[in-house]
Design a protein around this motif. Structure first.
Motif, PDB file in Angstrom:
ATOM      1  N   UNK A 161      49.917  49.555  11.505  1.00  0.00           N
ATOM      2  CA  UNK A 161      48.979  48.446  11.690  1.00  0.00           C
ATOM      3  C   UNK A 161      47.673  48.939  12.293  1.00  0.00           C
ATOM      4  N   UNK A 162      47.779  49.831  13.256  1.00  0.00           N
ATOM      5  CA  UNK A 162      46.586  50.333  13.926  1.00  0.00           C
ATOM      6  C   UNK A 162      45.715  51.150  12.981  1.00  0.00           C
ATOM      7  N   UNK A 163      46.346  52.004  12.190  1.00  0.00           N
ATOM      8  CA  UNK A 163      45.582  52.834  11.270  1.00  0.00           C
ATOM      9  C   UNK A 163      44.999  52.030  10.119  1.00  0.00           C
ATOM     10  N   UNK A 164      45.630  50.903   9.783  1.00  0.00           N
ATOM     11  CA  UNK A 164      45.197  50.117   8.637  1.00  0.00           C
ATOM     12  C   UNK A 164      44.110  49.116   9.004  1.00  0.00           C
ATOM     13  N   UNK A 165      44.246  48.465  10.165  1.00  0.00           N
ATOM     14  CA  UNK A 165      43.333  47.371  10.514  1.00  0.00           C
ATOM     15  C   UNK A 165      42.618  47.564  11.841  1.00  0.00           C
ATOM     16  N   UNK A 166      43.024  48.529  12.648  1.00  0.00           N
ATOM     17  CA  UNK A 166      42.405  48.676  13.948  1.00  0.00           C
ATOM     18  C   UNK A 166      42.969  47.705  14.969  1.00  0.00           C
ATOM     19  N   UNK A 167      42.228  47.512  16.028  1.00  0.00           N
ATOM     20  CA  UNK A 167      42.738  46.771  17.183  1.00  0.00           C
ATOM     21  C   UNK A 167      42.999  45.303  16.878  1.00  0.00           C
ATOM     22  N   UNK A 168      42.359  44.758  15.863  1.00  0.00           N
ATOM     23  CA  UNK A 168      42.593  43.347  15.545  1.00  0.00           C
ATOM     24  C   UNK A 168      44.034  43.093  15.105  1.00  0.00           C
ATOM     25  N   UNK A 169      44.704  44.125  14.631  1.00  0.00           N
ATOM     26  CA  UNK A 169      46.090  43.953  14.187  1.00  0.00           C
ATOM     27  C   UNK A 169      47.086  44.246  15.300  1.00  0.00           C
ATOM     28  N   UNK A 170      46.600  44.641  16.469  1.00  0.00           N
ATOM     29  CA  UNK A 170      47.530  44.955  17.557  1.00  0.00           C
ATOM     30  C   UNK A 170      48.239  43.691  18.024  1.00  0.00           C
TER      31      UNK A 170
END
Length: 986
Positions: A161-170
């Motif tokens: 999730x982090x590699x795909x979308x960044x912090x917004x997906x955390x």
């Protein structure tokens, strides 16, 4: 990649070895997370509708079948269509929201999307309208999982999730809506991963009734007695309807509830009725919660395959209920998410009750205790544990061997395949044993494929580190004396890799057909060894899979995170070793332990620690409970989930087993045959401080028409007064008490099943003088029904379904379709309570993280027959929980303090280690600390603060003292610290 991205080395500023730190800029969220939450109305009752789907990563169908929508004759479910439909519907209205949980499914779906769809989804994530909750590869079981495997599967999902979308997906919220009881260690891990809250759906029906009455459906869970509060404090909420919608408000295509019919010209107009019912339900629900915010889960299992009816009806519900505000209504409905709901609870700034125990066992009615799955599918539970151990070896050797480990002399190998298989296996219908048989087979197949990939990688790495390219063989059936290479070779090598950060001694049994062997270690030092006959129980168990007549027994040693090589050479083929003698001896002993037997019955009678001169009476036998098929009290049957015996008194299998004894300089064995389907070997090795019980159970006979729950019971002279102790996911210890729950008054309706708890690694009973610890080789169910007694359920075979959805009885066929046979081990240690942790902590770790054995034909060919990946052993309190390749130049390292506060005089103290001087093959040139889930920098991890009720103890968190220098890392009791290391190979 989005702005925050993964922990990418491209954006690190490397300050150099002197500073040893990477600087990483803190980037602000672009309106996602809590900033994206919709407005609420302070003067009204705010009803947060949470559209969601619960997608089991295997259960009635395999993972593939669920994703693609195959085998709909079993269950109509297709996850790919859920994500297709939801993304389409979210675009139609910016107010709409959706949460998604299972990264294993989302990862598959994402790989198959065109760039246009990916752009749309990324925008939805950045707007907070598609929110990931939990974020692990799966929603793990909480009873049968080991903490190391849970952390691994969470890391796998969170990293994607982090590699795909960044912090917004955390994910900000942990979401365990379906697991069948909840472990304190899970809450502790979630807190250390940076989650602000935790929501679940299942808890004991009596506990729930009490909490509803007291308005304690939401609380702060203090999930560690060792970590300083609020490090492991986690706000925890119990959802009102499990994870289903309120009655009458399910609008999935699989539901039959009436839609909102809002055309006044049509006969079935029902808006007023729908609105009035919803408002009444909302006020009723609000009566058991403390704020003017309530949450409603609008979804269920595999729903939203067609998202249109859900969103169309929720749009209308929101519009018509909120329209009532003009006439004075105080109910405000909105699309929301768990994190937005949690934020409102935090903003309410009120005090919350404190929870310090766990949520086991779970019952949904008086005779329905979900405690059978603690043991269900014991062979799968064992295989999962072995694969977890092998994965740690694979991860470590990928790092220690360097880049050529994945593409070496034995071909292309990888760790990712086993990582994903292990992650799937943590699902709450996987290692739990609550899936259909063909799904269990699929889980095992995935683990086998992943292990094969790792075997190539391990072979490559060991070749590089040892200097030997001779092919390696991994014998996976050594526990039943099967290994073709050792059975037919006159000379072979044994390589022992130890994944622990301290030296280990390990006893091995190798199947052979010779009678006299020479064994030497890597220094050419002779090793004492003995050849013993293969037992009849083993011959019966392996059938035609092997033909070894004997076992070669000796003890190996391996350095920390390293290997040792042994040369085994055949000397003679005859004469055959002496067979075991009939009968049990009065005692067997070494310099540490004395074990006594009743020579009339052949059963254990006592145990003495010769170092401390402690002696207890101790008997052990096997029993079974007949599984209930229902009775006048309840129609509930025993099944994959439910344990319900038809009597509180178990049936003894045999009070006088057939016994033979074998004694030599390496091992002493008392072989007990209780019945054609139950046997045991009581083993005492020459250098062992513990007693080894190897049990074999199955195929369980069921021709009498009864399913059976098989236990082994230890009855001792220890005065327990109704107390015993279990681990929580293999880490901290919890006190248990018969017929008692710490936070509510229990009305005990099932005197056996209602007293069962899960153990993952160890359990013990004690009094002021003695502690008897039992270390297990897999997750199992355990109880203490009588004072001084521990009973462990080892196997179960049932003839009825328990009506919890799986739809078939738990009657595993086994390899020969006559029922499953299972073999396992229990280790017993007798110690003073004050020093017991110094024994059971390392012993438990040795059982979980076992040495990896590999074999090569012929004499020693390596230039480096012995190797350690560490410059020296780490202190006894320190465990290397994770060492795995992160990307080309960096590795992920987790160091764990494996002792609780105050449990060990010797080891329950802070420990400092040097990262810079730790590894023998790696030079560490940069380090940065991360959250436990490895998806945030530790310095950026800010969690919500919560007030506790005035009656609850409040311990403010002191500022942590910084490490002396960046390379010197201090660990406090029960602390896990996670680091990303920039490395160069020496």
């Amino acid at each position: 990649m989005a702005a925050r991205g993964s922990v990418s080395l491209a954006v690190f500023l490397l300050l150099g070895p002197a500073a040893g730190v990477w600087c990483f800029p803190s980037l602000r969220e672009p309106g996602c997370g809590y900033k994206s939450c919709p407005a609420t109305k302070p003067s009204m009752l705010n009803v947060h509708l949470v559209p969601h789907t619960h997608d089991d990563v295997g259960w009635l169908k395999t993972v593939d079948q669920y994703y693609y929508g195959g085998r709909n004759d079993i269950q109509h479910a297709g996850v790919q269509y859920i994500l297709d439909s939801v993304v389409s519907e979210l675009q139609k209205d910016p107010a709409r929201r959706f949460i998604y949980v299972e990264t294993a499914f989302f990862y598959r779906w994402w790989k198959n999307q065109e760039q246009e769809t990916r752009n749309i989804v990324t925008q939805l994530v950045e707007q907070g309208r598609l929110e990931f909750v939990n974020g692990g590869w799966c929603m793990s079981d909480e009873a049968s999982t080991h903490y190391s495997a849970v952390i691994d599967q969470m890391t796998l999902g969170l990293r994607f999730l982090n590699e795909t979308f960044g912090d917004c997906a955390r994910p900000r919220v942990a979401w365990h809506i379906d697991p069948f009881g909840h472990a304190r260690e899970h809450a502790s891990m979630f807190a250390q991963m940076g989650y602000d809250g935790f929501f679940f759906g299942r808890l004991d029906y009596q506990d729930k009734a009490h909490r509803m009455q007291m308005k304690e459906m939401e609380m702060v869970w203090r999930a560690s007695e060792s970590l300083e509060a609020p490090t492991a404090d986690l706000f925890t909420g119990i959802l009102p309807n499990g994870y289903n919608p309120p009655a009458g408000f399910c609008w999935d295509q699989s539901c039959s509830d009436t839609p909102v019919q809002d055309d006044p010209d049509l006969e079935d107009y029902n808006v007023d009725q729908i609105v009035d019912t919803f408002i009444r339900i909302s006020y009723t629900q609000a009566e058991i919660y403390k704020t003017n915010h309530i949450i409603m889960t609008m979804g269920s299992d595999f729903q939203y395959e067609n998202a249109v009816p859900w969103y169309k009806n929720m749009d209308k519900l929101i519009r018509y209920v909120n329209a009532k505000q003009a006439g004075g209504s105080k109910v405000h409905v909105l699309y929301s998410t768990p994190s937005c709901y949690l934020q409102e609870l935090n903003l309410a700034n009120i005090s919350w009750p404190l929870k310090t125990d766990d949520f086991f066992p779970y019952a949904d009615n008086a005779h329905n205790f979900w405690t059978g799955y603690f043991t269900s599918r014991p062979a799968l539970k064992r295989y999962e544990r072995l694969c977890n151990s092998f994965l740690q070896t694979c991860n470590q050797l990928e790092v220690l061997g360097g880049p050529k480990s994945t593409h070496g002399p034995f071909g292309q190998g990888d760790s990712d395949t086993l990582k994903r298989a292990m992650a799937v296996a943590q699902h709450h219908d996987a290692v739990s044993g609550t899936e259909k048989q063909h799904v269990a087979d699929d889980y095992a197949k995935r683990l086998a494929i992943g292990s094969a990939h790792c075997q190539v990688l391990v072979s490559n790495s060991l070749a590089l580190l040892s200097g030997s390219n001779v092919p390696r063989v991994f014998c996976e059936n050594l526990n039943i004396s099967v290994c073709p290479l050792t059975e037919g070779s006159k000379q072979f090598l044994l390589n022992v890799y130890n994944p622990l950060a301290r030296p280990v001694r390990w006893s091995v049994h190798l199947p052979v057909n010779g009678t006299v062997y020479n064994v030497t270690d890597s220094d050419d030092t002779p090793v004492d060894n003995q050849v013993i006959p293969v037992s009849k129980a083993t011959q019966d168990l392996r059938r035609d899979r092997g033909s070894a007549q004997f076992e070669l027994v000796f003890q190996v040693q391996a350095p920390p995170m390293g290997f040792n090589t042994y040369t085994i050479t055949l000397v003679h083929n005859s004469p055959a070793p002496a067979p075991p003698k009939p009968g049990a001896p009065p005692s067997i002993q070494n310099k540490y332990l004395k074990v006594t037997f009743d020579t009339l019955t052949g059963l254990l009678s006592g145990l003495t620690n010769l170092e401390t001169q402690q002696t207890i009476k101790l008997t052990q036998n096997f029993y079974w409970y007949n599984a209930s098929v229902g009775n006048l009290e309840s129609s509930q049957t025993s099944g994959a989930y439910i344990f319900r015996p038809n009597s509180s008194t178990p049936i003894t299998i045999n009070t006088k087993p057939e016994v033979t004894t074998l004694q030599n300089s390496v091992v002493q064995e008392v072989r007990q045959q209780f019945s054609p389907w139950v046997s045991q070997v009581v083993r005492l090795y020459a250098e062992s401080k513990h007693l080894d019980l190897e049990w074999t159970v199955g195929p369980i006979p069921v021709r009498d028409g009864f399913g059976k729950e098989v236990i082994t019971r230890l009855d001792s002279s220890i005065k327990t007064e109704g107390y015993f102790y279990t681990d929580s996911n293999g880490r901290e210890i919890l006190q248990r008490r018969k017929d008692y729950r710490p936070t509510w008054d229990l009305n005990q309706t099932e005197p056996v099943a209602g007293n069962y708890y899960p153990i993952n690694s160890r359990s013990f009973m004690k009094d002021e003088q003695n502690q008897l610890t039992v270390v297990t080789d897999r997750s199992q169910g355990i109880s203490s029904i009588s004072n001084g007694s521990l009973e462990i359920m080892v196997h179960r075979r049932l003839l009825r379904d328990d009506y919890r959805g799986v739809g078939e009885p738990l009657s595993e066929p086994g390899d020969y379709y006559d029922g499953l046979s299972v073999r396992g081990r229990l280790l017993l240690a007798l110690t003073p309570p004050s020093t017991a942790a110094d024994t059971h902590r390392p012993l438990g770790q040795e059982m979980v993280f076992q040495p990896t054995l590999s074999f090569q034909q012929g004499a020693i060919h390596s230039t480096t027959p012995q190797f350690s990946g560490l410059t020296s052993a780490l202190p006894p309190a320190v465990h290397v929980l994770t060492l795995s390749q992160w990307d080309q130049d960096s590795v992920l390292l987790r160091l764990e303090h494996q002792y609780e506060r105050s449990e060990s005089h010797a080891h329950s103290q802070p420990v400092t280690v040097s990262l810079q001087k730790m590894f023998s093959t790696l030079e560490v040139v940069g380090v940065s600390e991360m959250s436990l889930g490895a998806n945030q920098w530790k310095e950026d991890m800010k969690r919500m603060k919560w007030k506790l009720n005035k009656s609850e103890p409040v311990t403010p968190l002191r500022e942590r003292e910084g490490d002396p220098v960046p390379w010197e890392i201090t660990l406090n009791p029960m602390e896990i610290r996670t680091f990303l290391l920039r490395v160069r190979y020496k």
